[in-house]
Design a protein around this motif. Structure first.
Motif, short mmCIF file in Angstrom:
data_model
loop_
_atom_site.label_atom_id
_atom_site.label_comp_id
_atom_site.label_asym_id
_atom_site.label_seq_id
_atom_site.Cartn_x
_atom_site.Cartn_y
_atom_site.Cartn_z
N GLY A 1 7.71 -16.44 -11.13
CA GLY A 1 8.29 -15.11 -11.25
C GLY A 1 7.84 -14.13 -10.17
O GLY A 1 8.34 -13.01 -10.10
N THR A 2 6.92 -14.55 -9.30
CA THR A 2 6.49 -13.67 -8.21
C THR A 2 7.68 -13.34 -7.31
O THR A 2 7.86 -12.19 -6.88
N ILE A 3 8.46 -14.36 -7.03
CA ILE A 3 9.66 -14.16 -6.21
C ILE A 3 10.84 -14.05 -7.16
O ILE A 3 11.03 -14.90 -8.04
N THR B 1 0.83 -1.20 0.00
CA THR B 1 0.00 0.00 0.00
C THR B 1 0.87 1.26 0.00
O THR B 1 0.61 2.22 -0.74
N LEU B 2 1.92 1.26 0.81
CA LEU B 2 2.79 2.43 0.89
C LEU B 2 3.63 2.59 -0.38
O LEU B 2 3.96 3.71 -0.77
N ALA C 1 -0.15 -10.44 -6.68
CA ALA C 1 -1.20 -9.50 -7.09
C ALA C 1 -0.64 -8.10 -7.29
O ALA C 1 -1.01 -7.39 -8.24
N ALA C 2 0.29 -7.69 -6.42
CA ALA C 2 0.88 -6.36 -6.55
C ALA C 2 1.67 -6.23 -7.84
O ALA C 2 1.62 -5.21 -8.53
N PRO D 1 5.94 -1.43 -8.11
CA PRO D 1 7.41 -1.61 -8.15
C PRO D 1 7.92 -2.44 -6.96
O PRO D 1 8.72 -1.96 -6.16
N VAL D 2 7.45 -3.68 -6.83
CA VAL D 2 7.89 -4.51 -5.71
C VAL D 2 8.66 -5.73 -6.22
O VAL D 2 8.42 -6.21 -7.32
#
Lengths: 344, 432
Positions: B301-303, B223-224, B248-249, B255-256
């Motif tokens: 690819g999430t991690i 969120t931040l 999901a992000a 940008p995570v």
């Protein structure tokens, strides 16, 4: 058997054997001189890393009534609890030449860790929230004496299950002996469980104490601690009593032969009403008395002359053996002398 | 002049693909001087049947210097690193004193000059990692830092984290992006906890740390990140819920980035059944369900990266009760073999998780992780995928011995490692 770390480690045959032994020690404790020389020359160290007067006194008496020498390491006053590695502490104790170490520690698993660092027998006298196997054994002993068989009995464990080592070891032991275990307590004080499985055994989790009260043979009330309020697990002790306490009104609705137990120390008026604690149903002082004979049985089993073998379950003749060693219950002087040494 | 070395007939796997080629390394310039076929040099290493990869990059290692040199030093940690195939290691800032000033960064860099691989210091987000005052980020960026983290603890205060992200986003970075890396743990939910909260903690009577303690902070930081536009990297993801949120992000274009450790994709909370503090780690080992989710996150690819969270502790500190012992386990020497053993991934994908993807997060792609090519710094490792060995803490280069894989038979190991052209690992042995 050369350790007693958890109830899970015990087979039903071993439990039966220990409880039979305890019965023969009850007989010894009923004599005018309640003492036998069975463990003369053996040394038992009481390593108590946490305050405990009751359990320590019970183990102390049990060892002395078997004529063992007893030394006490009391923590708090020593360096035992902080900084020093467990291995160093245990190697220090072992180096003094001891046969058994009775361990009470605020952290789970410490007796097991200690058993890895010593050749002495290790007895768990309570490790944090994990286990208190001699409590479970003395409770089973008490129930067998009072109710006969435990199998098929409905035993309610009520209160702070999450933080209780008594709950963990008693649920495991009662379940092993064929009882139906019922668990009741505020949801904040129940451990994570899936459906009816708790601590790896099958139990019945009930929300309404009043509904279950008439159906049980045993109401085992656990101690509730004031800290649970600060921890937001409970609103008030008054509310706790009204929802989860064994009040007189609830005790009156129990079956005629049903009994009440508590591991002590009690909070009268919280988890148990004073009149219930003092009633005929209450086995609380019997539990304490049986603590000595059960701990004698454990010490004798671990340190005594004959190692019990599962295959000969039921075959033992210890009462006869004691009479042979000590036919008239007499008490000699060298023995008395040997008991004086207490390290603090 | 030191002799040049040709790595003959190796199977090169990197961003440029998967092919058989020779690689010439010049220790004098520290560069790769040729990649191709039929190349020659002063000396030769036969790489037939072996894999040549860019050197691995570890985003997360506790090298303990300064402060806890009895457990590890930058030198010994770098030996462990190159034995594991790593040529760059991001050093965590929970040192004593905390790495929260340019002076301590300089101290780490100075010790790193004697190391066997690149030691890239990260720095704390807050002074003393206490979560109250921002560390001097611009000065730290000036000293070379690009990863900021209070690792060991998460930043608890929402407002403080917002400020840190906003401030970091506005700093000049010289085209090497700054990232704030979070150890996700809401301490109000983990207080008193020493292992994963679940069936095992219930049974063992050990205090539990629920998965939700991690997930709540992942959720907050996503969120931040959206609010501030700053980059956030999630360290050592351990719970299925966290993986789902990061997935999901990313799908929403945030940008995570995220890393996972070998122990979180191979071990579960059942390891704690014997109360052995070797298995005490933060975040804790969780359930099979979480392990499966972390593996899935690595596969889809999430991690982004496999990171070790290499955390040496002296034997005596691990000879305390489970409650008293410090959390953490060794990881540098076993990471590759455990990944090879436990992850069902194409080799190129597995190597990507250890090379260019972490290099990008650490802003080290000018010299680590990129395709092996003439003119690039010679940071590479030669892997023997069939080498069978038994992990033992005693034989590891780390000063500490707290490996959770003690006694485990593993297959696959770095045989040689080159850093800046120097052969720092030769036939499984460090050269200095």
């Amino acid at each position: 058997m050369n350790q007693l770390l958890t109830v899970e480690d015990l087979s039903v045959a071993e439990i039966d054997h220990l409880l039979e032994l305890a019965r023969s020690f009850d007989a010894v404790l009923g004599r005018s001189v309640p003492k036998v020389p069975a463990l003369r020359g053996k040394t038992v160290v009481l390593a108590f890393f946490e305050d405990s007067t009751r359990t320590r006194a019970s183990f102390d008496l049990a060892a002395r009534r078997l004529s063992a020498d007893v030394a006490t390491f009391a923590a708090g006053s020593s360096s035992l609890s902080k900084g020093e590695s467990l291995r160093d502490t245990v190697e220090t104790i072992t180096a003094m030449g001891v046969d058994a170490i009775v361990v009470r520690h605020p952290h789970p698993g410490v007796p097991l860790a200690i058993s890895r660092y010593t050749t002495a027998s290790v007895i768990n006298a309570g490790d944090g929230r994990h286990q208190h196997p001699t409590q479970a054994l003395l409770d089973a002993h008490t129930l067998r004496e009072t109710l006969g068989d435990i199998e098929g009995r409905r035993i309610l464990m009520c209160g702070d299950i999450l933080n209780s080592r008594v709950a963990r070891s008693n649920i495991a032991l009662f379940s092993k002996l064929g009882a139906e275990v019922i668990v009741c307590g505020p949801n904040t004080l129940l451990p994570p469980h899936s459906g009816s499985e708790m601590f790896g055994v099958s139990v019945e989790v009930v929300e309404d104490l009043d509904a279950v009260i008439p159906t049980i043979d045993v109401a085992y009330m656990l101690r509730i601690q004031q800290e649970r309020i600060a921890d937001a697990a409970l609103p008030t002790l008054r509310e706790y009593r009204s929802v989860y306490g064994l009040t007189v009104a609830r005790a009156d609705r129990m079956a005629p032969q049903a009994v009440v137990m508590h591991p002590g120390p009690m909070n009268r008026g919280v988890e148990i009403d004073p009149d219930v604690a003092d009633s005929e149903r209450a086995l609380i002082t019997t539990q304490v008395a049986n603590g000595v004979s059960v701990r004698m049985a454990v010490l004798y089993e671990l340190l005594g002359p004959g190692q019990f073998d599962d295959r000969d379950s039921g075959t033992y003749a210890l009462s006869a053996e004691f009479d042979l060693i000590n036919p008239d219950g007499s008490h000699d002087e060298t023995q008395q002398h040997a008991e004086q040494e207490v390290v603090r | 002049m030191k002799p040049t070395i040709v790595l003959k007939d190796g199977r090169l796997i990197d961003l440029a693909g998967d092919r058989i080629a020779d690689v010439v390394v010049d220790p004098n310039s520290g560069l790769i001087t040729g990649v191709g076929t039929g190349l020659a040099a002063d000396e030769e290493i036969d790489c037939d049947g072996l894999v040549i990869s860019p050197g691995f990059v570890d985003l997360h290692a506790h090298l303990r210097e300064p402060g806890l040199e009895a457990a590890e030093t930058i030198l010994t940690g770098s030996r462990a690193a190159v034995r594991g195939g790593f040529t760059a290691v991001v050093a965590m800032p929970n040192t004593t004193p905390t790495t929260d000033s340019a002076a301590v960064v300089e101290q780490v860099l100075a010790a790193g000059r004697h190391a066997l691989c690149e030691v890239s210091p990260s720095a704390a987000i807050s002074v003393g990692r206490k979560g109250h005052q921002l560390s001097p980020m611009a000065e730290l960026v000036g000293a070379g830092v690009r990863i900021f983290t209070d690792d060991g603890n998460g930043v608890q205060d929402d407002r403080f984290m917002r400020r840190a992200l906003e401030y970091a986003r506005g700093l000049p970075d010289d085209d090497r992006p700054i990232v704030l890396a979070q150890h996700c743990e809401v301490e109000a939910l983990t207080e008193g906890g020493v292992m994963h909260e679940g069936q095992w903690s219930a049974r063992l009577g050990l205090g539990g740390q629920p998965s939700e303690a991690e997930e709540l902070m992942v959720m907050r930081d996503i969120t931040l990140a959206r609010m501030t536009g700053a980059r956030v990297h999630f360290q050592h993801l351990s719970s299925a819920g966290s993986v789902a949120m990061v997935r999901a992000a990313k799908a929403a274009g945030m940008p995570v980035t995220a890393e996972a450790t070998p122990h979180h994709f191979s071990l579960t909370d059942a390891c704690c059944a014997g109360f052995d503090p070797i298995f005490k780690v933060h975040p804790p080992l969780r359930t099979e369900y979480d392990v499966a989710a972390v593996r899935e996150g690595l596969a889809d690819g999430t991690i982004d990266a496999i990171a070790t969270d290499h955390a040496p502790h002296t034997p005596e500190s691990k000879e305390r009760s489970f409650d008293d012992a410090p959390p953490g386990m060794l990881g540098l020497e076993t990471a590759f073999a455990v990944a090879l053993d436990e992850l069902d991934l194409p080799l190129a994908d597995l190597l990507a998780l250890l090379t260019w993807r972490p290099a990008a997060i650490a802003a080290l792609t000018d010299r680590h992780g990129l395709a092996l090519a003439a003119g690039r710094e010679a940071n590479l490792t030669i892997l023997d995928l069939d080498h069978r060995w038994v992990a033992t803490g005693e034989e590891m280069a780390s000063l500490a011995r707290n490996t959770p894989f003690e006694g485990r038979e593993l297959t696959g190991r770095a045989k040689d490692t080159f850093w800046k052209g120097e052969r720092v690992l030769a036939d499984f042995e460090v050269t200095r």
